[in-house]
Structure formats: C-alpha cells, structure tokens
Motif scaffolding. Structure first.
Motif, PDB file in Angstrom:
ATOM      1  N   SER A  10       0.812  -1.214   0.000  1.00 29.79           N
ATOM      2  CA  SER A  10       0.000   0.000   0.000  1.00 29.79           C
ATOM      3  C   SER A  10       0.847   1.266   0.000  1.00 29.79           C
ATOM      4  CB  SER A  10      -0.900   0.021   1.233  1.00 29.79           C
ATOM      5  OG  SER A  10      -0.096   0.214   2.368  1.00 29.79           O
ATOM      6  N   GLY A  11       2.111   1.136   0.309  1.00 30.51           N
ATOM      7  CA  GLY A  11       2.936   2.327   0.437  1.00 30.51           C
ATOM      8  C   GLY A  11       2.763   2.984   1.792  1.00 30.51           C
ATOM      9  N   LEU A  12       1.762   2.544   2.522  1.00 29.92           N
ATOM     10  CA  LEU A  12       1.574   3.077   3.869  1.00 29.92           C
ATOM     11  C   LEU A  12       2.077   2.039   4.862  1.00 29.92           C
ATOM     12  CD1 LEU A  12      -2.074   4.488   3.846  1.00 29.92           C
ATOM     13  CD2 LEU A  12       0.024   5.822   3.932  1.00 29.92           C
ATOM     14  N   PRO A  13       3.212   2.290   5.472  1.00 28.95           N
ATOM     15  CA  PRO A  13       3.670   1.315   6.453  1.00 28.95           C
ATOM     16  C   PRO A  13       2.718   1.271   7.648  1.00 28.95           C
ATOM     17  CG  PRO A  13       5.072   3.278   6.474  1.00 28.95           C
ATOM     18  CD  PRO A  13       4.084   3.457   5.379  1.00 28.95           C
ATOM     19  N   HIS A  14       2.738   0.202   8.359  1.00 30.85           N
ATOM     20  CA  HIS A  14       1.951   0.045   9.584  1.00 30.85           C
ATOM     21  C   HIS A  14       0.452   0.133   9.348  1.00 30.85           C
ATOM     22  CE1 HIS A  14       5.818   0.548  11.321  1.00 30.85           C
ATOM     23  NE2 HIS A  14       5.883   1.817  11.028  1.00 30.85           N
ATOM     24  N   ALA A  23      -6.568  -1.063   1.765  1.00 27.12           N
ATOM     25  CA  ALA A  23      -5.250  -0.899   1.154  1.00 27.12           C
ATOM     26  C   ALA A  23      -5.158  -1.660  -0.171  1.00 27.12           C
ATOM     27  CB  ALA A  23      -4.172  -1.370   2.123  1.00 27.12           C
ATOM     28  N   ALA A  24      -5.798  -2.838  -0.209  1.00 22.44           N
ATOM     29  CA  ALA A  24      -5.755  -3.639  -1.447  1.00 22.44           C
ATOM     30  C   ALA A  24      -6.453  -2.906  -2.582  1.00 22.44           C
ATOM     31  CB  ALA A  24      -6.408  -4.996  -1.194  1.00 22.44           C
ATOM     32  N   ILE A  25      -7.571  -2.271  -2.297  1.00 21.03           N
ATOM     33  CA  ILE A  25      -8.279  -1.532  -3.356  1.00 21.03           C
ATOM     34  C   ILE A  25      -7.459  -0.307  -3.779  1.00 21.03           C
ATOM     35  CG2 ILE A  25     -10.424  -0.364  -3.999  1.00 21.03           C
ATOM     36  CD1 ILE A  25     -11.817  -2.047  -1.795  1.00 21.03           C
ATOM     37  N   GLU A  26      -6.845   0.324  -2.793  1.00 16.46           N
ATOM     38  CA  GLU A  26      -5.998   1.481  -3.126  1.00 16.46           C
ATOM     39  C   GLU A  26      -4.883   1.079  -4.085  1.00 16.46           C
ATOM     40  OE1 GLU A  26      -6.270   4.527   0.669  1.00 16.46           O
ATOM     41  OE2 GLU A  26      -4.932   2.808   0.804  1.00 16.46           O
ATOM     42  N   LYS A  27      -4.374  -0.105  -3.871  1.00 13.55           N
ATOM     43  CA  LYS A  27      -3.300  -0.593  -4.745  1.00 13.55           C
ATOM     44  C   LYS A  27      -3.832  -0.783  -6.158  1.00 13.55           C
ATOM     45  CE  LYS A  27      -0.277  -4.546  -5.310  1.00 13.55           C
ATOM     46  NZ  LYS A  27      -0.507  -5.995  -5.274  1.00 13.55           N
ATOM     47  N   ARG A  28      -5.073  -1.290  -6.233  1.00 14.44           N
ATOM     48  CA  ARG A  28      -5.669  -1.487  -7.554  1.00 14.44           C
ATOM     49  C   ARG A  28      -5.891  -0.144  -8.258  1.00 14.44           C
ATOM     50  NH1 ARG A  28     -10.601  -4.654  -6.070  1.00 14.44           N
ATOM     51  NH2 ARG A  28     -11.504  -3.433  -7.768  1.00 14.44           N
ATOM     52  N   ILE A  29      -6.259   0.865  -7.508  1.00 10.95           N
ATOM     53  CA  ILE A  29      -6.449   2.187  -8.117  1.00 10.95           C
ATOM     54  C   ILE A  29      -5.129   2.683  -8.705  1.00 10.95           C
ATOM     55  CG2 ILE A  29      -6.967   4.621  -7.620  1.00 10.95           C
ATOM     56  CD1 ILE A  29      -8.954   3.630  -5.513  1.00 10.95           C
ATOM     57  N   GLU A  30      -4.079   2.487  -7.917  1.00 13.89           N
ATOM     58  CA  GLU A  30      -2.758   2.912  -8.367  1.00 13.89           C
ATOM     59  C   GLU A  30      -2.350   2.223  -9.671  1.00 13.89           C
ATOM     60  OE1 GLU A  30       0.739   2.505  -5.590  1.00 13.89           O
ATOM     61  OE2 GLU A  30      -0.662   3.607  -4.315  1.00 13.89           O
ATOM     62  N   GLU A  31      -2.696   0.946  -9.745  1.00 12.30           N
ATOM     63  CA  GLU A  31      -2.223   0.154 -10.884  1.00 12.30           C
ATOM     64  C   GLU A  31      -3.252   0.050 -11.993  1.00 12.30           C
ATOM     65  OE1 GLU A  31      -1.347  -3.474  -8.904  1.00 12.30           O
ATOM     66  OE2 GLU A  31       0.515  -2.703  -8.015  1.00 12.30           O
ATOM     67  N   ALA A  32      -4.360   0.798 -11.858  1.00 12.31           N
ATOM     68  CA  ALA A  32      -5.445   0.664 -12.836  1.00 12.31           C
ATOM     69  C   ALA A  32      -4.953   0.980 -14.248  1.00 12.31           C
ATOM     70  CB  ALA A  32      -6.591   1.591 -12.472  1.00 12.31           C
ATOM     71  N   GLU A  36     -11.634   3.896 -16.575  1.00 15.98           N
ATOM     72  CA  GLU A  36     -12.845   3.174 -16.152  1.00 15.98           C
ATOM     73  C   GLU A  36     -12.554   2.272 -14.959  1.00 15.98           C
ATOM     74  OE1 GLU A  36     -14.858   0.994 -19.354  1.00 15.98           O
ATOM     75  OE2 GLU A  36     -14.615   2.878 -20.500  1.00 15.98           O
ATOM     76  N   ASP A  37     -11.464   1.514 -15.100  1.00 13.77           N
ATOM     77  CA  ASP A  37     -11.070   0.626 -13.992  1.00 13.77           C
ATOM     78  C   ASP A  37     -10.845   1.438 -12.719  1.00 13.77           C
ATOM     79  OD1 ASP A  37     -11.161  -1.349 -15.771  1.00 13.77           O
ATOM     80  OD2 ASP A  37      -9.016  -1.843 -15.778  1.00 13.77           O
ATOM     81  N   ARG A  38     -10.199   2.573 -12.926  1.00 16.10           N
ATOM     82  CA  ARG A  38      -9.856   3.401 -11.774  1.00 16.10           C
ATOM     83  C   ARG A  38     -11.136   3.911 -11.103  1.00 16.10           C
ATOM     84  NH1 ARG A  38      -6.404   6.634 -14.175  1.00 16.10           N
ATOM     85  NH2 ARG A  38      -4.693   5.188 -13.851  1.00 16.10           N
ATOM     86  N   ALA A  39     -12.069   4.368 -11.906  1.00 12.96           N
ATOM     87  CA  ALA A  39     -13.328   4.896 -11.359  1.00 12.96           C
ATOM     88  C   ALA A  39     -14.089   3.801 -10.615  1.00 12.96           C
ATOM     89  CB  ALA A  39     -14.173   5.495 -12.473  1.00 12.96           C
ATOM     90  N   ALA A  40     -14.067   2.606 -11.212  1.00 12.27           N
ATOM     91  CA  ALA A  40     -14.777   1.489 -10.577  1.00 12.27           C
ATOM     92  C   ALA A  40     -14.141   1.153  -9.236  1.00 12.27           C
ATOM     93  CB  ALA A  40     -14.752   0.265 -11.501  1.00 12.27           C
ATOM     94  N   ALA A  41     -12.806   1.124  -9.229  1.00 16.19           N
ATOM     95  CA  ALA A  41     -12.102   0.801  -7.989  1.00 16.19           C
ATOM     96  C   ALA A  41     -12.328   1.902  -6.954  1.00 16.19           C
ATOM     97  CB  ALA A  41     -10.610   0.622  -8.271  1.00 16.19           C
ATOM     98  N   GLN A  42     -12.385   3.134  -7.446  1.00 19.65           N
ATOM     99  CA  GLN A  42     -12.616   4.275  -6.552  1.00 19.65           C
ATOM    100  C   GLN A  42     -13.969   4.142  -5.842  1.00 19.65           C
ATOM    101  OE1 GLN A  42     -10.123   6.810  -6.451  1.00 19.65           O
ATOM    102  NE2 GLN A  42     -11.189   7.301  -4.551  1.00 19.65           N
ATOM    103  N   GLU A  44     -15.563   1.419  -5.402  1.00 22.20           N
ATOM    104  CA  GLU A  44     -15.481   0.273  -4.503  1.00 22.20           C
ATOM    105  C   GLU A  44     -14.760   0.664  -3.212  1.00 22.20           C
ATOM    106  OE1 GLU A  44     -13.689  -4.193  -4.307  1.00 22.20           O
ATOM    107  OE2 GLU A  44     -13.700  -3.225  -6.293  1.00 22.20           O
ATOM    108  N   LEU A  45     -13.742   1.508  -3.367  1.00 23.00           N
ATOM    109  CA  LEU A  45     -12.978   1.963  -2.201  1.00 23.00           C
ATOM    110  C   LEU A  45     -13.889   2.693  -1.222  1.00 23.00           C
ATOM    111  CD1 LEU A  45     -10.161   2.447  -0.852  1.00 23.00           C
ATOM    112  CD2 LEU A  45     -10.099   4.609  -2.085  1.00 23.00           C
TER     113      LEU A  45
END
Lengths: 319, 283
Positions: A10-14, A23-32, A36-42, A44-45
């Motif tokens: 996630s890039g966020l330690p701890h 954090a997993a969804i945030e990672k998907r947003i980063e890698e979208a 469209e994928d990004r908006a969908a993940a957003q 979902e987040l």
C-alpha cells in the motif's frame, strides 16, 4: 497482532489489520490500466471504507487515533495556516519541543496556536518526546495564552498527546501544578479559545490545553482519562484486557459528544484522516472558520465557557 | 523500593479492620510496637517517629473543627454510573463497587463538604476520604466541591480543603477528567471573590486532584511524609526504567521544590489553620 506487514503493497507502512481490504483496493487504483477501472475501484474503495469504518470497535478507534500515519499537529498547521511563526521557551526553565506554540495567520487574521506534536520520524519522535509535554511546555502554552489575551487574538489549541510526561524532571518542575494553572487560566482567559482533538487526547496532558469555548474532535480520535491498557492494568491487573477497557471507558468522539464533554465531531475522509490529510485539514479549517464567524458576530462570551464546564458531570441527588 | 514497602504497610495498619483489636500495633514508620490507644490519642500519629497514619474525613472533622460546629452540606450528591461501566467478562460493576464503598466507609462519596468553625472562624470545608474508592474524583466529588465553593462565595467565607486522593475516578471516564477543569473554575470563583483558599495535602494527593484544585490554593500545607505528585511512581519507573530516589514525591520533596508552603504536623494543623484563617479573614 493488529499490525500487518502490508507496507510494500500500500505504500503506507503500519497499516492496521482492519485496513487491509482498503489498502488492497488502493493498490488497484494505483495500478489501474484505464480510467474506467480506476473509477470502478474508486467507487469500490468508498463502499469498502464505509463498510469497514461503520463498524469499528472502540479499540480500533484507539488504534486509528494512534496510527503511525495519522496527520500530526504540524501536518494540520501547515495546511490550515497561511503562515506560522513558532515561538519558543517558557521564560523560566527551557523550551519543550513536545508542545509547539506560536502565531499563525488564518484567512487574513492572526491567531495564537498551541498544540502537541508527536513527531513523524524516529528522530523527531525522540526530540519531541512522543508528544508528551513537560511542565515547561504547559508554561509555554500559558505564556502564549496570556499573550493572546493581551493582544486580543483568538487561541487555537490542537491536542494530540498520549499523556503529560511521567518523569523525574517533570515531577520536580511541577507537572501537576503546571497543568492545574493552565486549567485555571483557561477558565478566565478573556479571549476566544477553539480546541480540536486531532488524534489522542491523553488525560490531564490533553486537558491542560483543552478547556475551550468550542471543543471539536475528529471522528476517529480518542479522548481518555487514562490509556485503556493502563485502565485494564489498574482495575483488573491485566493490560491485555485493553479492549474491554476501551469499550467501557467511552473513548470515541460520538460517545463523548453524547456525554456533553465535547461540542462537535469532525467527520474524517473515507478510510480515516491519514488516507487524506488535505481533506481532514479542510474539515478542521471550516470548523474553525465557523467558530471565528460566530465570534465576529458577537456570539462569544467568557461566561459561556465557564458555565459549560460548570455543568459537566453526571451525578445523582439522593435527597 | 522504600516507597512501595511503605505503602504495603499502610494497607495493613491503615485499614482499621485489618488490625487485630489488640493493645499493641506495629508502626509502619519505625516498625516498632506502639500502644494503640497512645497512637489514637495522638491523632493517629506515631508518638515515637511522627509517622502520620491515614485517617478518615470524619476523624479530620473531629480533630479540626470546634465542637458541634460542623454542618454537613450536599451530602445527598452521590455517584451515578454515567457510562454504564460494568464489564461482565471480568465481573466488574462500578455501581456495585460504589455500593460496597458506601457500606465499608459509611460515607456517600469520597468528599465531605460542610460549614464549620476552626478556632472560631467560620469556614467552608471540603474533606476527601481515601478509604472511599481511593479518594478518587468523579462527577459527584467535582460537583460537591463546586457547590461548597458556591456556599463560600455566597456567605463570604474562606475555603479549606483536605486533599486525599489517588486521582480521577476511572469508571466515569472523561466525565471525571473534566472535573479537573470544573474544580479549577471553582477556584477561580474563590479567587475572584477575593476569599482565602487553603489546601492541606495529606497522604496521598496525586493525579487529577493534585493537577487541579488541590494545587491551586493560595496557601498549600502538607502533612509530613504525605505522598504528593502527578504521575504514579510505578508508572514513572516502568516508563523510564529507573529506580526512583528515596523520598521522591514526598511532602518534603515538594517542599524543597517550592510547591508546598509549610509541612505541618497533624496535631499542629488546627492552631495554624485557625491563625491563618484569622489573619486572612480580618486583614
């Protein structure tokens, strides 16, 4: 136990364990791959954050309030204020880096700003004693409160401390009397006082700067008489019963609003203030702006602050 | 550690019920056998070593106030259970604990307030009792102190506090914490009315009570050997991983550091308070 090792993902330690799905969804947003994928993940987040955060336990609030990534006092002042000139020293013994104070500019006006800074890096945490002030810090705050009163400046106090420092030098220099003097001074300080509980409001160490006309508290901050671990140790001789203590002590903003000891709950951005410090600072800025607008409209009186604290408490009259 | 050892002894002889009803008792200060009635006749101070045993608020009144002059006030203010602090998992109920404290002590709360004459000077008194939940301050104690102050301001009388407290009462959570601000505000009212406020810090005066109204008095007296401080010694030891120096947070230590005006033997408190109240009330 609750700390997961998701740092690299996630890039966020701890990250806390209950934050894992977020954090997993945030990672998907980063890698979208696509917008469209990004908006969908957003979307979902947002759903997932709401789901996780709608059923936090009191102990999870404690963990969030102490989150390693939670914005600190200076993260707020840098966003909230157009300028901040820090002032140092209690004019008697020294300067306490755990308690930061100075003159800030906020939307075209001057304020006295005082608060505890826990520190971010290990070096800073050590330098700032993890945000646990000594009497010198409380006396610096007092000196700045008095300055504010003389010059007619509103006071803003930003609370984030586990406790007043428990130590030999702190006792020798009068930790108890220093806090008491601040409580007393704030009940008679003839200038508006706005208080925000940012993260941890730890007992007398917090209250020593928190006797405000308006006490606002972030949604996932805590405000306690005693850390739940210590409460469990004292009452049940078992610090591991901290989760029971956290529930019983009523440490969350929503519960404290109901008990009448704070005046407002500041909503945090989805996933907590640490996931979007800018948005959290905006919420705080708007609350402060509303408070100052009320002052400008002549709605501030010292007597109201005094009466507010006079009324606090719940007892029975058996007579 | 000397401090802890001392405390252990107190728990043995400080509680009357734990002492066998014998003629002799062992003094926690000098470890010597002393005649019980002699200690009692000396206001529960060891005649050999001047060790001050903890005493109840009722005894204080008896030693301090002119005979038959004490009128208790606000005695019906009692603790509620505002947080619903009961934890089944550990079989702990605040309501139950308060009930037991009432039965054990015969008190309604950890503080008695009232009017009384000290060497003829009419005074408002607030006396804390460590035997009631460690003299801890919850909403009821805070409210009683505030009402006593209101009485003093209304009738223009001085205020005398006898502090004895382990700190804020845990089971009322933040409602206990804010009593620190509420009682500090009460002290402000005494000050603004230009009335004298004298605090006597007795064993122990710590935590939230010390960090609020107890250390805000115009004159601060302490009994010899009383434990006075903000953070608990065990907490400091575990936080700093150090052994605390002998006499740390004693009345004498606080006197040396400038936080106590005078250390006064219990048997000398009444005449000194009487004199101070006279001098300050009729300047």
């Amino acid at each position: 136990m609750t700390r997961s090792s998701r740092a690299t993902e996630s890039g966020l330690p701890h990250d806390l364990s209950f934050e894992a799905t977020i954090a997993a969804i945030e990672k998907r947003i980063e890698e979208a791959a696509s917008d469209e994928d990004r908006a969908a993940a957003q979307a979902e987040l947002e759903r997932e954050s709401r789901r996780v955060f709608s059923k936090l336990t009191p102990w999870q609030h404690v963990e969030l309030a102490r989150h390693a990534q939670r914005p600190r006092m200076l993260d707020y002042t840098s966003r909230l204020l157009d300028d901040f000139v820090e002032l140092h020293g209690d004019r008697a013994l020294g300067d306490d880096p755990a308690l930061v104070g100075g003159i800030g500019r906020f939307r075209g006006r001057s304020l006295v700003v005082v608060g505890q800074q826990k520190g971010v890096s290990t070096d800073e945490k050590v330098k700032r004693n993890f945000g646990m002030p000594h009497p010198e810090g409380y006396r610096k705050a007092l000196r700045l409160f008095e300055l504010a009163e003389r010059l007619g400046l509103p006071v803003v106090t930003l609370v984030d401390t586990p406790a007043a420092h428990p130590g030999l030098d702190a006792e020798q220099h009068g930790q108890g009397p220093a806090i008491a003097r601040n409580l007393w001074a704030l009940t008679r300080l003839h200038t508006p006082v706005f208080t925000a509980i940012l993260g941890e409001g730890g007992s007398g160490g917090a209250l020593g700067i928190a006797v405000g006309d308006w006490v606002a508290m972030f949604e996932h901050a805590i405000y306690v008489i005693c850390p739940p671990e210590r409460c469990a140790e004292i009452l049940w001789r078992d610090p591991a019963k901290k989760e029971l203590a956290a529930s019983a002590l009523r440490v969350t903003a929503a519960e404290l609003l109901e008990l009448g000891v704070i005046d407002a709950v500041l909503p945090e951005p989805g996933g907590g203030a640490h996931r979007n410090p800018d948005a959290a600072a905006d919420v705080l800025a708007e609350e402060l702006d509303r408070f100052l607008a009320g002052v400008d409209e002549g709605r501030w009186t010292l007597e109201a602050r005094q009466q507010k604290f006079r009324r606090m408490g719940r007892w029975e009259d058996a007579g | 550690m000397a401090f802890l050892k001392r405390r252990r002894f107190i728990s043995v002889i400080g509680r009357k019920s734990a002492v066998p009803p014998g003629v002799w008792m062992k003094c926690a200060g000098c470890n010597q056998p002393v005649i019980r009635t002699e200690v009692g006749a000396n206001q529960w101070v060891c005649p050999r070593c001047n060790y001050h045993l903890r005493i109840t608020a009722r005894r204080r009144i008896q030693y301090l106030v002119d005979p038959d002059s004490f009128q208790e006030t606000h005695g019906t203010i009692v603790s509620a259970d505002p947080l619903g602090f009961s934890v089944d998992e550990v079989n702990y109920s605040y309501r139950e604990r308060v009930k037991k404290a009432k039965e054990k002590t015969g008190l309604n709360e950890a503080m008695i307030t009232g009017f009384g004459r000290i060497e003829s000077t009419r005074t408002v008194l607030a006396l804390m009792d460590f035997s009631f939940r460690g003299g801890s301050m919850g909403s009821a104690v805070g409210e009683k102190f505030c009402r006593a102050v209101d009485d003093a301001v209304r009738e223009r009388l001085p205020v005398v506090l006898f502090a004895a407290s382990g700190g804020a009462r845990m089971e009322e959570g933040l409602l206990s914490l804010v009593q620190m601000a509420k009682t500090a505000d009460a002290v402000r009212r005494i000050n603004e009315a230009r009335l004298p406020y004298i605090a006597v810090l007795t064993d122990p005066t710590t935590g939230g009570v010390y960090a609020s109204f107890a250390s805000l008095a115009d004159i601060i007296l302490a009994e010899p050997g009383a434990h006075i401080g903000f953070a608990g010694p065990r907490l400091i030891e575990s936080a700093l991983k150090v052994e605390l120096p002998e006499g740390f947070q004693s009345a004498e230590y606080q006197f040396r550091n400038g936080f106590v005006d005078r250390i006064v033997n219990r048997t000398e408190l009444r005449p000194l308070l009487g004199k101070l109240l006279r001098y300050l009330s009729t300047p």
